[in-house]
Design a protein around this motif. Sequence first.
Motif, PDB file in Angstrom:
ATOM      1  N   GLY A  70      22.577 -23.485 -25.749  1.00 39.93           N
ATOM      2  CA  GLY A  70      22.275 -22.091 -25.485  1.00 39.93           C
ATOM      3  C   GLY A  70      23.210 -21.394 -24.521  1.00 39.93           C
ATOM      4  N   LEU A  71      22.790 -20.198 -24.171  1.00 38.66           N
ATOM      5  CA  LEU A  71      23.603 -19.292 -23.380  1.00 38.66           C
ATOM      6  C   LEU A  71      23.818 -19.736 -21.941  1.00 38.66           C
ATOM      7  N   ALA A  72      22.856 -20.416 -21.334  1.00 37.64           N
ATOM      8  CA  ALA A  72      23.044 -20.854 -19.946  1.00 37.64           C
ATOM      9  C   ALA A  72      24.195 -21.858 -19.849  1.00 37.64           C
ATOM     10  N   PHE A 114      11.675 -17.200 -19.727  1.00 33.96           N
ATOM     11  CA  PHE A 114      12.724 -17.707 -20.603  1.00 33.96           C
ATOM     12  C   PHE A 114      12.143 -18.633 -21.662  1.00 33.96           C
ATOM     13  N   PRO A 115      12.413 -18.350 -22.943  1.00 32.33           N
ATOM     14  CA  PRO A 115      11.889 -19.215 -24.003  1.00 32.33           C
ATOM     15  C   PRO A 115      12.617 -20.560 -24.036  1.00 32.33           C
ATOM     16  N   ASP A 116      11.893 -21.589 -24.424  1.00 37.07           N
ATOM     17  CA  ASP A 116      12.499 -22.917 -24.568  1.00 37.07           C
ATOM     18  C   ASP A 116      13.236 -22.995 -25.899  1.00 37.07           C
ATOM     19  N   THR A 117      13.652 -24.164 -26.279  1.00 36.82           N
ATOM     20  CA  THR A 117      14.432 -24.315 -27.513  1.00 36.82           C
ATOM     21  C   THR A 117      13.626 -24.042 -28.781  1.00 36.82           C
ATOM     22  N   GLY A 128      16.400 -27.691 -21.633  1.00 39.33           N
ATOM     23  CA  GLY A 128      15.750 -26.846 -22.623  1.00 39.33           C
ATOM     24  C   GLY A 128      14.795 -25.821 -22.053  1.00 39.33           C
ATOM     25  N   GLY A 129      14.962 -25.478 -20.780  1.00 38.47           N
ATOM     26  CA  GLY A 129      14.009 -24.554 -20.188  1.00 38.47           C
ATOM     27  C   GLY A 129      14.568 -23.730 -19.042  1.00 38.47           C
TER      28      GLY A 129
END
Length: 152
Positions: A70-72, A114-117, A128-129
């Motif tokens: 993801g983006l992070a 923030f949504p998880d995967t 994932g969080g």
Amino acid sequence: MTPDIIAAAAEPGATRRYGSWCRGLAGIGTVLVRAAELLEEPGYLDLAQRAARSCAALAPRMPLVTQCCGLAGVGDLMVDVAEASASEEFRDAAETVALLILSRSGGTWSRPVFPDTGLTRSSATWAGGSAGVLAFFRRLRDRGGPRLGLVT
């Protein structure tokens, strides 16, 4: 091999996974930044910058906000490259990634969730969080610094 991956990431059909930390250019770029520093090899930093630019181009298509896939993870690469190269290009890209994360979160801008995967709930985990997202935001605010989980 990395130049081939960067070229493939620029193809019209390239998936978001080319930008991921766990199996893509955000992770490869992270290793290249460390190698450039430890081995004093500027060619690795140049390659890391190319990987980061590819990730920046893919970021708007990445639905996950997390570190892993993801983006992070992309944002942390931008901070790494900005810190190693003293380049505002990558600092600006990190800020753009932060805005993408906030736009994909629930809640409010001052209290995002923030949504998880799975994209249906939140999680406190690093990969994932929220912990990984917040670690990126901390480094962005501080304009660099140690990366959670990486030994320097």
